[in-house]
Design a protein around this motif. Structure first.
Motif, PDB file in Angstrom:
ATOM      1  N   ILE A  97       0.817  -1.220   0.000  1.00 62.23           N
ATOM      2  CA  ILE A  97       0.000   0.000   0.000  1.00 62.23           C
ATOM      3  C   ILE A  97       0.851   1.271   0.000  1.00 62.23           C
ATOM      4  CG2 ILE A  97      -1.848  -1.154   1.254  1.00 62.23           C
ATOM      5  CD1 ILE A  97      -1.075   0.528   3.696  1.00 62.23           C
ATOM      6  N   GLY A  98       2.164   1.132   0.104  1.00 57.25           N
ATOM      7  CA  GLY A  98       3.005   2.327   0.203  1.00 57.25           C
ATOM      8  C   GLY A  98       2.894   3.228  -1.003  1.00 57.25           C
ATOM      9  N   GLU A  99       2.993   2.664  -2.219  1.00 56.99           N
ATOM     10  CA  GLU A  99       2.952   3.481  -3.427  1.00 56.99           C
ATOM     11  C   GLU A  99       1.583   4.132  -3.589  1.00 56.99           C
ATOM     12  OE1 GLU A  99       4.178   3.057  -8.147  1.00 56.99           O
ATOM     13  OE2 GLU A  99       4.449   1.385  -6.759  1.00 56.99           O
ATOM     14  N   SER A 100       0.521   3.374  -3.300  1.00 56.40           N
ATOM     15  CA  SER A 100      -0.826   3.945  -3.380  1.00 56.40           C
ATOM     16  C   SER A 100      -1.006   5.052  -2.350  1.00 56.40           C
ATOM     17  CB  SER A 100      -1.881   2.852  -3.148  1.00 56.40           C
ATOM     18  OG  SER A 100      -1.797   1.865  -4.137  1.00 56.40           O
ATOM     19  N   SER A 101      -0.381   4.890  -1.172  1.00 53.68           N
ATOM     20  CA  SER A 101      -0.489   5.913  -0.129  1.00 53.68           C
ATOM     21  C   SER A 101       0.102   7.236  -0.585  1.00 53.68           C
ATOM     22  CB  SER A 101       0.223   5.444   1.151  1.00 53.68           C
ATOM     23  OG  SER A 101      -0.374   4.276   1.669  1.00 53.68           O
ATOM     24  N   VAL A 102       1.250   7.171  -1.267  1.00 45.31           N
ATOM     25  CA  VAL A 102       1.888   8.405  -1.729  1.00 45.31           C
ATOM     26  C   VAL A 102       1.034   9.085  -2.787  1.00 45.31           C
ATOM     27  CG1 VAL A 102       3.870   9.328  -2.988  1.00 45.31           C
ATOM     28  CG2 VAL A 102       4.221   7.700  -1.144  1.00 45.31           C
ATOM     29  N   ARG A 103       0.459   8.308  -3.719  1.00 45.07           N
ATOM     30  CA  ARG A 103      -0.388   8.910  -4.745  1.00 45.07           C
ATOM     31  C   ARG A 103      -1.613   9.564  -4.109  1.00 45.07           C
ATOM     32  NH1 ARG A 103       0.331   3.974  -7.520  1.00 45.07           N
ATOM     33  NH2 ARG A 103      -1.869   3.473  -7.146  1.00 45.07           N
ATOM     34  N   ALA A 104      -2.233   8.855  -3.163  1.00 47.26           N
ATOM     35  CA  ALA A 104      -3.421   9.406  -2.510  1.00 47.26           C
ATOM     36  C   ALA A 104      -3.065  10.635  -1.677  1.00 47.26           C
ATOM     37  CB  ALA A 104      -4.070   8.344  -1.628  1.00 47.26           C
ATOM     38  N   LEU A 105      -1.918  10.584  -1.000  1.00 49.39           N
ATOM     39  CA  LEU A 105      -1.501  11.721  -0.178  1.00 49.39           C
ATOM     40  C   LEU A 105      -1.230  12.945  -1.046  1.00 49.39           C
ATOM     41  CD1 LEU A 105      -0.791  12.707   2.656  1.00 49.39           C
ATOM     42  CD2 LEU A 105       1.542  11.856   2.303  1.00 49.39           C
ATOM     43  N   VAL A 142       8.889  14.582   1.097  1.00 50.26           N
ATOM     44  CA  VAL A 142       9.800  14.401  -0.038  1.00 50.26           C
ATOM     45  C   VAL A 142       9.171  13.459  -1.057  1.00 50.26           C
ATOM     46  CG1 VAL A 142      12.042  13.494  -0.766  1.00 50.26           C
ATOM     47  CG2 VAL A 142      11.876  14.896   1.299  1.00 50.26           C
ATOM     48  N   LEU A 143       8.544  12.381  -0.577  1.00 46.35           N
ATOM     49  CA  LEU A 143       7.903  11.431  -1.491  1.00 46.35           C
ATOM     50  C   LEU A 143       6.810  12.103  -2.307  1.00 46.35           C
ATOM     51  CD1 LEU A 143       7.565   8.117   0.568  1.00 46.35           C
ATOM     52  CD2 LEU A 143       9.158   8.628  -1.286  1.00 46.35           C
ATOM     53  N   THR A 144       5.982  12.899  -1.656  1.00 52.04           N
ATOM     54  CA  THR A 144       4.917  13.561  -2.394  1.00 52.04           C
ATOM     55  C   THR A 144       5.481  14.580  -3.389  1.00 52.04           C
ATOM     56  OG1 THR A 144       4.639  15.143  -0.569  1.00 52.04           O
ATOM     57  CG2 THR A 144       3.171  13.250  -0.606  1.00 52.04           C
TER      58      THR A 144
END
Length: 328
Positions: A97-105, A142-144
């Motif tokens: 879920i990490g990659e989806s979390s960054v996109r959603a965030l 940074v990820l976002t």
């Protein structure tokens, strides 16, 4: 009415997926006229979505942060809870879920009003989690920022610290973020080196302003996860090797992670592992601890290291056995 509502949702999705759209491009995507696009944008504004328009030939529409939280079916408390949860998931690198979390965030923070941004920032800053976390964590902010640069197709400027601690300035055309169970990586075209590079996100310090926009390039591989895995598990190290594991590919994959190496089928009962380490001696231990029977394919020098370790262990067992016999 249903058709109009569906089109509004489609328009909102397009505005969230890309930083800026021209009127004709949106009209083409939606299958309507530019005039209808303008009317739909006005409807979104009436609903509270902050859609900004830039006039002129190079102008277009973009979704910005507003004074109020748009109607996402979330109240203020729920929006804070969702954002904090997404930051935690992104920072922990939760598998799946990490990659989806960054996109959603990235989508959520794009429209959060300032008062909620401040609450989320305070909660994140003054909270100490008591849980197991990766050693080299990356700031979700940074990820976002990296995700937004990939989405918008904008050049990215940052300071980068390599594995030896040396710092350099980089200007890249970001393509994708790739996450493993422990780390995040940015795949980007390095303008100074003229080639594709993989950067660990926890070593990136963005240096805005970013831009300008760039036309997309053909990615370095169709399977970016395999591309990054190969780069960080073998070619980045001084010693590389290929060994044959005498177990089916599926069984090996349950133990060998993306950072351990890349696997390739080699018949029904075996598979090939390509891996790397800082030295051949470390490679011997690395492969041995996987718990599978194996043989060295290449390089031949690795066979000598395996033989030397075997002899050393045999001598240790002989001394242990002799000591036990003397005690009795």
């Amino acid at each position: 009415m249903l058709e109009t509502s569906a089109r509004l949702l489609r328009l909102l999705s397009l505005l969230q997926a890309h930083r800026e759209w021209s009127g004709p491009d949106l009209a083409d995507r939606l299958g309507v006229t530019p005039r209808t696009v303008r009317r739909d944008v006005d409807r979104l504004r009436e609903l509270g979505y902050p859609v900004h328009a830039t006039p002129g030939t190079g102008g277009g529409y973009q979704l910005g942060a507003g004074a109020e939280l748009p109607p996402l079916l979330l109240d203020d408390e729920e929006a804070v809870a969702v954002a904090v949860g997404l930051r935690a998931a992104a920072g922990q690198g939760v598998e799946g879920i990490g990659e989806s979390s960054v996109r959603a965030l990235a989508k959520l923070e794009q429209v959060l009003p300032g008062r909620l941004r401040r609450r989320i920032s305070a909660l994140s800053t003054f909270t100490v989690p008591m849980m197991r976390t990766p050693k080299d964590r990356v700031d979700p902010a940074v990820l976002t920022e990296l995700a937004n640069a990939c989405r918008d197709g904008k050049r990215l400027r940052f300071a980068y610290r390599d594995h030896g601690g040396a710092s350099s300035r980089r200007t890249v055309e970001p393509h994708r973020l790739v996450c493993t169970e422990r780390r995040w990586y940015l795949v980007a075209w390095d303008l100074d080196r003229g080639d594709w590079r993989t950067f660990r996100a926890d070593r990136i310090e963005p240096k805005p302003p970013h831009g300008p926009r760039f036309p997309p390039r053909e990615p370095p591989a169709a399977d970016l996860a395999a591309y990054v895995s190969k780069g960080v598990s073998s070619t980045a190290y001084a010693a590389e090797a290929t060994v044959r594991l005498f177990v089916p590919l599926a069984e090996a994959a349950s133990v060998v992670g993306p950072l351990d190496g890349t696997l390739e089928a080699d018949g029904d009962g075996s598979c090939l592992l390509r891996t790397g380490a800082h030295s051949l001696d470390v490679l011997v231990i690395h492969v041995s601890l996987m718990g599978f029977d194996f043989e060295v394919v290449e390089p031949p020098e690795l066979t000598d290291r395996v033989r030397a370790l075997r002899d050393r262990l045999s001598r240790a067992l002989d001394r242990t056995a002799a000591g036990s016999a003397g005690d009795s």
